[in-house]
Design a protein around this motif. Sequence first.
Motif, PDB file in Angstrom:
ATOM      1  N   PHE A  25     -18.126  38.439  18.237  1.00  8.92           N
ATOM      2  CA  PHE A  25     -17.949  37.216  17.958  1.00  8.92           C
ATOM      3  C   PHE A  25     -17.193  36.901  16.528  1.00  8.92           C
ATOM      4  N   SER A  26     -17.130  38.247  15.776  1.00  8.37           N
ATOM      5  CA  SER A  26     -16.312  37.880  14.707  1.00  8.37           C
ATOM      6  C   SER A  26     -15.124  37.520  14.830  1.00  8.37           C
ATOM      7  N   ASN A  27     -14.440  37.906  15.796  1.00  5.24           N
ATOM      8  CA  ASN A  27     -13.166  37.686  16.539  1.00  5.24           C
ATOM      9  C   ASN A  27     -12.726  36.346  17.180  1.00  5.24           C
ATOM     10  N   LEU A  28     -13.897  35.518  17.513  1.00 12.02           N
ATOM     11  CA  LEU A  28     -13.552  34.365  18.213  1.00 12.02           C
ATOM     12  C   LEU A  28     -12.534  33.706  17.305  1.00 12.02           C
ATOM     13  N   ALA A  29     -11.482  33.102  18.063  1.00 13.36           N
ATOM     14  CA  ALA A  29     -10.495  32.063  17.370  1.00 13.36           C
ATOM     15  C   ALA A  29     -11.245  30.946  16.920  1.00 13.36           C
ATOM     16  N   CYS A  30     -10.690  30.301  15.893  1.00 13.57           N
ATOM     17  CA  CYS A  30     -11.130  28.942  15.416  1.00 13.57           C
ATOM     18  C   CYS A  30     -10.279  28.173  14.542  1.00 13.57           C
ATOM     19  N   GLY A  31      -8.954  28.595  15.100  1.00  8.70           N
ATOM     20  CA  GLY A  31      -7.812  27.709  14.406  1.00  8.70           C
ATOM     21  C   GLY A  31      -6.756  28.756  14.010  1.00  8.70           C
ATOM     22  N   PHE A  32      -5.658  28.166  13.026  1.00  8.34           N
ATOM     23  CA  PHE A  32      -4.566  28.848  12.347  1.00  8.34           C
ATOM     24  C   PHE A  32      -4.526  28.905  11.140  1.00  8.34           C
ATOM     25  N   HIS A  33      -3.984  29.894  10.334  1.00 12.49           N
ATOM     26  CA  HIS A  33      -3.662  29.880   9.258  1.00 12.49           C
ATOM     27  C   HIS A  33      -2.275  29.195   8.853  1.00 12.49           C
ATOM     28  N   GLU A  34      -1.936  28.890   7.828  1.00 12.24           N
ATOM     29  CA  GLU A  34      -0.475  28.315   7.365  1.00 12.24           C
ATOM     30  C   GLU A  34       0.430  29.223   8.027  1.00 12.24           C
ATOM     31  N   ASP A  35       0.508  30.398   8.083  1.00 16.94           N
ATOM     32  CA  ASP A  35       1.464  31.267   8.438  1.00 16.94           C
ATOM     33  C   ASP A  35       1.649  31.525   9.908  1.00 16.94           C
ATOM     34  N   GLY A  36       0.523  30.851  10.405  1.00 18.71           N
ATOM     35  CA  GLY A  36       0.809  30.739  12.126  1.00 18.71           C
ATOM     36  C   GLY A  36      -0.302  31.899  12.617  1.00 18.71           C
ATOM     37  N   SER A  37      -0.822  32.737  11.714  1.00 20.51           N
ATOM     38  CA  SER A  37      -1.835  33.643  12.246  1.00 20.51           C
ATOM     39  C   SER A  37      -2.916  33.077  12.895  1.00 20.51           C
ATOM     40  N   ILE A  38      -3.897  33.621  13.561  1.00 18.42           N
ATOM     41  CA  ILE A  38      -5.062  33.051  13.988  1.00 18.42           C
ATOM     42  C   ILE A  38      -6.055  33.382  12.992  1.00 18.42           C
ATOM     43  N   LYS A  39      -6.980  32.164  12.891  1.00 26.11           N
ATOM     44  CA  LYS A  39      -8.074  32.139  11.793  1.00 26.11           C
ATOM     45  C   LYS A  39      -9.303  32.479  12.828  1.00 26.11           C
ATOM     46  N   HIS A  40     -10.324  33.600  12.474  1.00 22.17           N
ATOM     47  CA  HIS A  40     -11.271  34.066  13.252  1.00 22.17           C
ATOM     48  C   HIS A  40     -12.574  33.722  12.591  1.00 22.17           C
ATOM     49  N   LEU A  41     -13.522  33.813  13.519  1.00 20.42           N
ATOM     50  CA  LEU A  41     -14.887  33.050  12.913  1.00 20.42           C
ATOM     51  C   LEU A  41     -15.363  33.755  11.874  1.00 20.42           C
ATOM     52  N   TRP A  42     -15.393  35.366  11.679  1.00 18.33           N
ATOM     53  CA  TRP A  42     -15.821  35.911  10.404  1.00 18.33           C
ATOM     54  C   TRP A  42     -15.382  35.406   9.078  1.00 18.33           C
ATOM     55  N   GLU A  43     -14.124  34.810   9.346  1.00 22.88           N
ATOM     56  CA  GLU A  43     -13.538  34.317   7.991  1.00 22.88           C
ATOM     57  C   GLU A  43     -14.176  32.982   7.731  1.00 22.88           C
ATOM     58  N   ILE A  44     -15.110  32.182   8.342  1.00 22.83           N
ATOM     59  CA  ILE A  44     -15.404  31.017   7.958  1.00 22.83           C
ATOM     60  C   ILE A  44     -17.305  31.019   8.142  1.00 22.83           C
ATOM     61  N   ALA A  45     -17.719  32.046   8.842  1.00 18.25           N
ATOM     62  CA  ALA A  45     -19.047  31.922   9.137  1.00 18.25           C
ATOM     63  C   ALA A  45     -19.908  33.252   8.783  1.00 18.25           C
ATOM     64  N   SER A  46     -19.105  34.083   8.362  1.00 22.10           N
ATOM     65  CA  SER A  46     -19.992  35.346   7.783  1.00 22.10           C
ATOM     66  C   SER A  46     -20.566  34.981   6.577  1.00 22.10           C
ATOM     67  N   MET A  47     -21.541  36.044   6.007  1.00 20.85           N
ATOM     68  CA  MET A  47     -22.088  35.878   4.857  1.00 20.85           C
ATOM     69  C   MET A  47     -20.968  35.856   3.746  1.00 20.85           C
TER      70      MET A  47
END
Length: 299
Positions: free
Chosen positions: A154-176
């Motif tokens: 689930f860390s790698n679930l896609a949840c949007g894009f960064h400004e540079d166009g790379s995929i934003k993943h769930l670990w970036e917004i939902a981990s501790m």
Amino acid sequence: MLDLGIDVGGTFIKYAIVDEENNIIRRWKKETIKFDTPKEFYDYLCADVPVENIRYIGLSVPGVLAPDSTILSEAAVNVRVMYHTNVKQEIGSRLGRPAHVLNDAKSAGFCEMQLGNGKGAASSVYFVIGTGIGGCVCDDHQVIEGVNRVAGEFSNLACGFHEDGSIKHLWEIASMNALIDIYNEIVEEDRKERYGTEITKRYHAGEAAALRAMDQWCRNICLGFETIITFYNPEVICVGGGISKEDWFIEKLRDTMQQENLKRAFPELVTTRIERCLYDNDANILGALLFARQKESEA
């Protein structure tokens, strides 16, 4: 008969001897040490392990596993030497007992599915919050691993894009770690925190920044839940990780999901429950052993 469970972590390697009723009758651990070669690492892992009365060995390990138990992804520094090794063969040849291997998050999920708060569910998901998001997807009798064994990552679930166009993943917004990042973006430099536990304390003290950060973090976690519900619609999602022990946190996730439910296309149809994982530090070992027993019964 007795079985042996081994949980290989980046900081400690934990061991437990377990009877047929899943009671742990002896446990011990050793520090995980960085070695230069797989041989040195596996010799150390298996050193002085008693196997006289042991029937099966179940191993919980980090990383993505191939069907033959070869590790396909790198993990923490101290266990990175396991990358591209066949754990089943390495342990079996040294200890002389049938060994079966499962990813650590999937081991914890399998334990919960068999013994914990997912028991009896026709479908269940396990969402473990730590430095990343560990996960496990189960039907009524087994772990669903997927064609490439990455189901539940689930860390790698896609949840949007960064400004540079790379995929934003769930670990970036939902981990501790994400909670810490969210909080530190709100406060001044001299109030930044390094630990989620400190932010939790400030949350309970009513600090405005901590309240705001916690609200956003829980909404991010529930975004993950919403995605999981849409593609699998399980009976229950069990939440693990240290913070899951807190009643207030589970209730906050339930409340947040209820608020988000009003925005869903079919709110009256979704009945997925949010629960905590019942087992804690023993889940990996017990899950790996239960998996080993299942594999042996199928052989």
